[in-house]
Design a protein around this motif. Structure first.
Motif, PDB file in Angstrom:
ATOM      1  N   GLU A   1      34.207  40.825  52.647  1.00 20.34           N
ATOM      2  CA  GLU A   1      34.669  40.502  53.994  1.00 20.34           C
ATOM      3  C   GLU A   1      34.722  38.997  54.208  1.00 20.34           C
ATOM      4  OE1 GLU A   1      32.030  42.699  56.554  1.00 20.34           O
ATOM      5  OE2 GLU A   1      33.080  44.584  56.189  1.00 20.34           O
ATOM      6  N   ARG A   2      33.757  38.282  53.651  1.00 17.87           N
ATOM      7  CA  ARG A   2      33.729  36.822  53.811  1.00 17.87           C
ATOM      8  C   ARG A   2      34.797  36.120  52.977  1.00 17.87           C
ATOM      9  NH1 ARG A   2      27.919  34.521  52.786  1.00 17.87           N
ATOM     10  NH2 ARG A   2      28.541  35.343  50.804  1.00 17.87           N
ATOM     11  N   ARG A   3      35.164  36.709  51.837  1.00 14.09           N
ATOM     12  CA  ARG A   3      36.054  36.024  50.904  1.00 14.09           C
ATOM     13  C   ARG A   3      37.366  36.773  50.697  1.00 14.09           C
ATOM     14  NH1 ARG A   3      32.200  33.884  46.174  1.00 14.09           N
ATOM     15  NH2 ARG A   3      34.017  32.588  45.816  1.00 14.09           N
ATOM     16  N   ILE A   4      37.827  37.479  51.716  1.00 11.23           N
ATOM     17  CA  ILE A   4      38.994  38.347  51.583  1.00 11.23           C
ATOM     18  C   ILE A   4      40.239  37.589  51.114  1.00 11.23           C
ATOM     19  CG2 ILE A   4      39.679  38.221  54.014  1.00 11.23           C
ATOM     20  CD1 ILE A   4      39.852  41.320  51.696  1.00 11.23           C
ATOM     21  N   ARG A   5      40.444  36.389  51.582  1.00 13.56           N
ATOM     22  CA  ARG A   5      41.632  35.629  51.149  1.00 13.56           C
ATOM     23  C   ARG A   5      41.596  35.349  49.654  1.00 13.56           C
ATOM     24  NH1 ARG A   5      43.289  31.552  56.048  1.00 13.56           N
ATOM     25  NH2 ARG A   5      43.493  33.222  57.557  1.00 13.56           N
ATOM     26  N   GLU A   6      40.442  34.953  49.151  1.00 15.16           N
ATOM     27  CA  GLU A   6      40.286  34.700  47.714  1.00 15.16           C
ATOM     28  C   GLU A   6      40.525  35.987  46.922  1.00 15.16           C
ATOM     29  OE1 GLU A   6      36.809  33.476  44.533  1.00 15.16           O
ATOM     30  OE2 GLU A   6      36.481  33.108  46.657  1.00 15.16           O
ATOM     31  N   ILE A   7      39.995  37.089  47.423  1.00 23.16           N
ATOM     32  CA  ILE A   7      40.151  38.372  46.749  1.00 23.16           C
ATOM     33  C   ILE A   7      41.622  38.775  46.697  1.00 23.16           C
ATOM     34  CG2 ILE A   7      39.652  40.847  46.970  1.00 23.16           C
ATOM     35  CD1 ILE A   7      36.867  39.933  48.055  1.00 23.16           C
ATOM     36  N   LEU A   8      42.318  38.632  47.821  1.00 22.50           N
ATOM     37  CA  LEU A   8      43.741  38.992  47.855  1.00 22.50           C
ATOM     38  C   LEU A   8      44.567  38.084  46.947  1.00 22.50           C
ATOM     39  CD1 LEU A   8      44.187  39.739  51.658  1.00 22.50           C
ATOM     40  CD2 LEU A   8      43.963  41.386  49.784  1.00 22.50           C
ATOM     41  N   ASP A   9      44.280  36.795  46.955  1.00 19.32           N
ATOM     42  CA  ASP A   9      45.010  35.860  46.093  1.00 19.32           C
ATOM     43  C   ASP A   9      44.769  36.166  44.616  1.00 19.32           C
ATOM     44  OD1 ASP A   9      46.069  34.559  48.285  1.00 19.32           O
ATOM     45  OD2 ASP A   9      44.618  32.907  48.224  1.00 19.32           O
ATOM     46  N   THR A  10      43.529  36.503  44.274  1.00 15.09           N
ATOM     47  CA  THR A  10      43.201  36.828  42.894  1.00 15.09           C
ATOM     48  C   THR A  10      43.893  38.113  42.460  1.00 15.09           C
ATOM     49  OG1 THR A  10      41.065  35.727  43.153  1.00 15.09           O
ATOM     50  CG2 THR A  10      41.302  37.201  41.276  1.00 15.09           C
ATOM     51  N   ALA A  11      43.924  39.101  43.343  1.00 13.55           N
ATOM     52  CA  ALA A  11      44.625  40.349  43.036  1.00 13.55           C
ATOM     53  C   ALA A  11      46.118  40.091  42.862  1.00 13.55           C
ATOM     54  CB  ALA A  11      44.385  41.384  44.134  1.00 13.55           C
ATOM     55  N   LYS A  12      46.671  39.239  43.694  1.00 15.23           N
ATOM     56  CA  LYS A  12      48.095  38.913  43.595  1.00 15.23           C
ATOM     57  C   LYS A  12      48.414  38.202  42.288  1.00 15.23           C
ATOM     58  CE  LYS A  12      51.910  37.137  46.313  1.00 15.23           C
ATOM     59  NZ  LYS A  12      52.302  36.512  47.585  1.00 15.23           N
ATOM     60  N   ALA A  13      47.457  37.467  41.766  1.00 20.40           N
ATOM     61  CA  ALA A  13      47.631  36.761  40.496  1.00 20.40           C
ATOM     62  C   ALA A  13      47.544  37.709  39.304  1.00 20.40           C
ATOM     63  CB  ALA A  13      46.601  35.652  40.367  1.00 20.40           C
ATOM     64  N   GLY A  14      47.308  38.992  39.566  1.00 26.87           N
ATOM     65  CA  GLY A  14      47.295  39.977  38.486  1.00 26.87           C
ATOM     66  C   GLY A  14      45.920  40.429  38.047  1.00 26.87           C
ATOM     67  N   ASN A  15      44.890  40.098  38.824  1.00 22.90           N
ATOM     68  CA  ASN A  15      43.520  40.489  38.485  1.00 22.90           C
ATOM     69  C   ASN A  15      42.986  41.442  39.548  1.00 22.90           C
ATOM     70  OD1 ASN A  15      43.254  38.656  36.208  1.00 22.90           O
ATOM     71  ND2 ASN A  15      43.351  37.059  37.745  1.00 22.90           N
ATOM     72  N   PRO A  16      43.059  42.754  39.318  1.00 23.34           N
ATOM     73  CA  PRO A  16      42.568  43.718  40.307  1.00 23.34           C
ATOM     74  C   PRO A  16      41.115  43.436  40.690  1.00 23.34           C
ATOM     75  CG  PRO A  16      43.719  44.839  38.545  1.00 23.34           C
ATOM     76  CD  PRO A  16      43.558  43.406  38.116  1.00 23.34           C
ATOM     77  N   GLN A  17      40.783  43.690  41.934  1.00 19.51           N
ATOM     78  CA  GLN A  17      39.461  43.427  42.482  1.00 19.51           C
ATOM     79  C   GLN A  17      38.832  44.722  42.986  1.00 19.51           C
ATOM     80  OE1 GLN A  17      38.329  39.839  42.686  1.00 19.51           O
ATOM     81  NE2 GLN A  17      39.887  40.097  41.125  1.00 19.51           N
TER      82      GLN A  17
ATOM     83  N   ARG B   1      32.604  46.962  46.473  1.00 19.08           N
ATOM     84  CA  ARG B   1      31.663  48.083  46.496  1.00 19.08           C
ATOM     85  C   ARG B   1      31.137  48.306  47.904  1.00 19.08           C
ATOM     86  NH1 ARG B   1      32.637  50.781  42.142  1.00 19.08           N
ATOM     87  NH2 ARG B   1      32.686  49.485  40.300  1.00 19.08           N
ATOM     88  N   ASP B   2      31.087  49.569  48.290  1.00 14.16           N
ATOM     89  CA  ASP B   2      30.567  49.983  49.586  1.00 14.16           C
ATOM     90  C   ASP B   2      29.462  51.004  49.320  1.00 14.16           C
ATOM     91  OD1 ASP B   2      30.999  49.912  52.528  1.00 14.16           O
ATOM     92  OD2 ASP B   2      31.459  52.032  52.260  1.00 14.16           O
ATOM     93  N   ILE B   3      28.689  51.339  50.297  1.00 12.64           N
ATOM     94  CA  ILE B   3      27.610  52.322  50.123  1.00 12.64           C
ATOM     95  C   ILE B   3      28.171  53.664  49.645  1.00 12.64           C
ATOM     96  CG2 ILE B   3      25.893  53.699  51.366  1.00 12.64           C
ATOM     97  CD1 ILE B   3      25.435  51.249  53.156  1.00 12.64           C
ATOM     98  N   ASP B   4      29.308  54.072  50.194  1.00 11.30           N
ATOM     99  CA  ASP B   4      29.879  55.385  49.898  1.00 11.30           C
ATOM    100  C   ASP B   4      30.847  55.393  48.723  1.00 11.30           C
ATOM    101  OD1 ASP B   4      28.526  56.468  52.105  1.00 11.30           O
ATOM    102  OD2 ASP B   4      30.126  55.826  53.444  1.00 11.30           O
ATOM    103  N   GLY B   5      31.176  54.242  48.156  1.00 10.16           N
ATOM    104  CA  GLY B   5      32.147  54.194  47.071  1.00 10.16           C
ATOM    105  C   GLY B   5      32.669  52.784  46.883  1.00 10.16           C
ATOM    106  N   SER B   6      33.947  52.685  46.568  1.00 11.29           N
ATOM    107  CA  SER B   6      34.508  51.364  46.343  1.00 11.29           C
ATOM    108  C   SER B   6      35.972  51.309  46.762  1.00 11.29           C
ATOM    109  CB  SER B   6      34.383  50.971  44.876  1.00 11.29           C
ATOM    110  OG  SER B   6      35.142  51.849  44.072  1.00 11.29           O
TER     111      SER B   6
ATOM    112  N   ILE C   1      29.984  42.972  52.002  1.00  8.41           N
ATOM    113  CA  ILE C   1      29.728  41.786  52.834  1.00  8.41           C
ATOM    114  C   ILE C   1      30.425  40.567  52.240  1.00  8.41           C
ATOM    115  CG2 ILE C   1      27.933  40.199  53.626  1.00  8.41           C
ATOM    116  CD1 ILE C   1      26.100  42.694  53.837  1.00  8.41           C
ATOM    117  N   GLU C   2      30.266  40.373  50.927  1.00  9.05           N
ATOM    118  CA  GLU C   2      30.913  39.241  50.260  1.00  9.05           C
ATOM    119  C   GLU C   2      32.431  39.385  50.327  1.00  9.05           C
ATOM    120  OE1 GLU C   2      30.558  35.605  47.989  1.00  9.05           O
ATOM    121  OE2 GLU C   2      29.160  36.765  49.180  1.00  9.05           O
TER     122      GLU C   2
END
Length: 69
Positions: A19-35, A38-43, A16-17
């Motif tokens: 989905e709400r913060r996908i841009r931040e997550i993608l930008d952080t991953a692009k900066a070299g920090n894998p993200q 977590r989902d019910i069935d895995g990650s 849920i978080e």
């Protein structure tokens, strides 16, 4: 202890978080920090791969399958 919680939060998200913060997550991953999201069935593991790291399709196909010796 608070710093470790903040660091974990920056790298691991609920779906849920995420989905709400996908841009931040993608930008952080692009900066070299894998993200991780977590989902019910895995990650989902999200990391950025720059275009210079990609293998050309022709080179990939020319290698063929695994050697079965």
């Amino acid at each position: 202890m608070r710093d470790s919680i903040l660091k974990r939060r920056m790298h691991e998200w609920s779906r849920i978080e995420g989905e709400r913060r996908i841009r931040e997550i993608l930008d952080t991953a692009k900066a070299g920090n894998p993200q991780t999201i977590r989902d019910i069935d895995g990650s989902f593991e999200i990391r950025f791969v720059g275009s210079s790291e990609k293998e050309r399709a022709g080179d990939f196909l020319a290698r063929g399958g695994p050697d079965n010796e």
